[in-house]
Design a protein around this motif. Sequence first.
Motif, PDB file in Angstrom:
ATOM      1  N   LEU A  52       0.817  -1.214   0.000  1.00 51.73           N
ATOM      2  CA  LEU A  52       0.000   0.000   0.000  1.00 51.73           C
ATOM      3  C   LEU A  52       0.853   1.268   0.000  1.00 51.73           C
ATOM      4  N   ALA A  53       1.957   1.259   0.725  1.00 50.70           N
ATOM      5  CA  ALA A  53       2.832   2.438   0.761  1.00 50.70           C
ATOM      6  C   ALA A  53       3.461   2.693  -0.606  1.00 50.70           C
ATOM      7  N   VAL A  54       3.914   1.644  -1.252  1.00 52.38           N
ATOM      8  CA  VAL A  54       4.502   1.795  -2.584  1.00 52.38           C
ATOM      9  C   VAL A  54       3.430   2.242  -3.571  1.00 52.38           C
ATOM     10  N   GLY A  55       2.242   1.636  -3.484  1.00 49.11           N
ATOM     11  CA  GLY A  55       1.151   2.020  -4.380  1.00 49.11           C
ATOM     12  C   GLY A  55       0.702   3.456  -4.169  1.00 49.11           C
ATOM     13  N   LEU A  85       0.809   6.182  -7.177  1.00 53.04           N
ATOM     14  CA  LEU A  85      -0.387   6.859  -7.689  1.00 53.04           C
ATOM     15  C   LEU A  85      -0.315   8.378  -7.534  1.00 53.04           C
ATOM     16  N   TRP A  86       0.225   8.849  -6.420  1.00 52.90           N
ATOM     17  CA  TRP A  86       0.289  10.280  -6.143  1.00 52.90           C
ATOM     18  C   TRP A  86       1.709  10.673  -5.743  1.00 52.90           C
ATOM     19  N   PRO A  87       2.610  10.775  -6.717  1.00 61.54           N
ATOM     20  CA  PRO A  87       4.000  11.113  -6.370  1.00 61.54           C
ATOM     21  C   PRO A  87       4.173  12.598  -6.033  1.00 61.54           C
ATOM     22  N   THR A 112       3.469  12.283   0.032  1.00 61.61           N
ATOM     23  CA  THR A 112       3.290  10.829  -0.074  1.00 61.61           C
ATOM     24  C   THR A 112       4.633  10.106  -0.029  1.00 61.61           C
ATOM     25  N   PHE A 113       5.697  10.763  -0.506  1.00 63.81           N
ATOM     26  CA  PHE A 113       7.029  10.163  -0.387  1.00 63.81           C
ATOM     27  C   PHE A 113       7.413  10.018   1.078  1.00 63.81           C
ATOM     28  N   LEU A 114       7.181  11.054   1.847  1.00 67.83           N
ATOM     29  CA  LEU A 114       7.498  11.005   3.277  1.00 67.83           C
ATOM     30  C   LEU A 114       6.667   9.943   3.985  1.00 67.83           C
TER      31      LEU A 114
END
Length: 75
Positions: free
Chosen positions: A15-18, A22-24, A28-30
Motif C-alpha cells: 500500500l505504501a509503494v502504491g 499513484l500520487w508522487p 506521499t514520499f514522506l
Amino acid sequence: MGAWLILHCWGVIALAVGLFALWPNPLTFLAAVVLLGSRQLGLAILLHEAGDNALFTHRAGKKIRGEEVWGGRGP
C-alpha cells in the motif's frame, strides 16, 4: 497469528509503494518512507521470531524459516 502478521507487513508495504506510485509528491514520499521503515523493522522482528521458532504455534508453521518472512531472500 504469525501468518496474519506477515501478511499485514507485506500488505502495508504494498500500500505504501502504491500510494506513492499513484500520487508522487513530497508528502506521499514522506509517508511511504515512514511506513516502509516501520514495516522493515516489523519484518526484522518477525525474522527473529521465526528463527526462535516462536512465530507460529503449530508444527507446520514452525517449519517456516526466515527466508519466507522476507519473501524468499534475506535482508
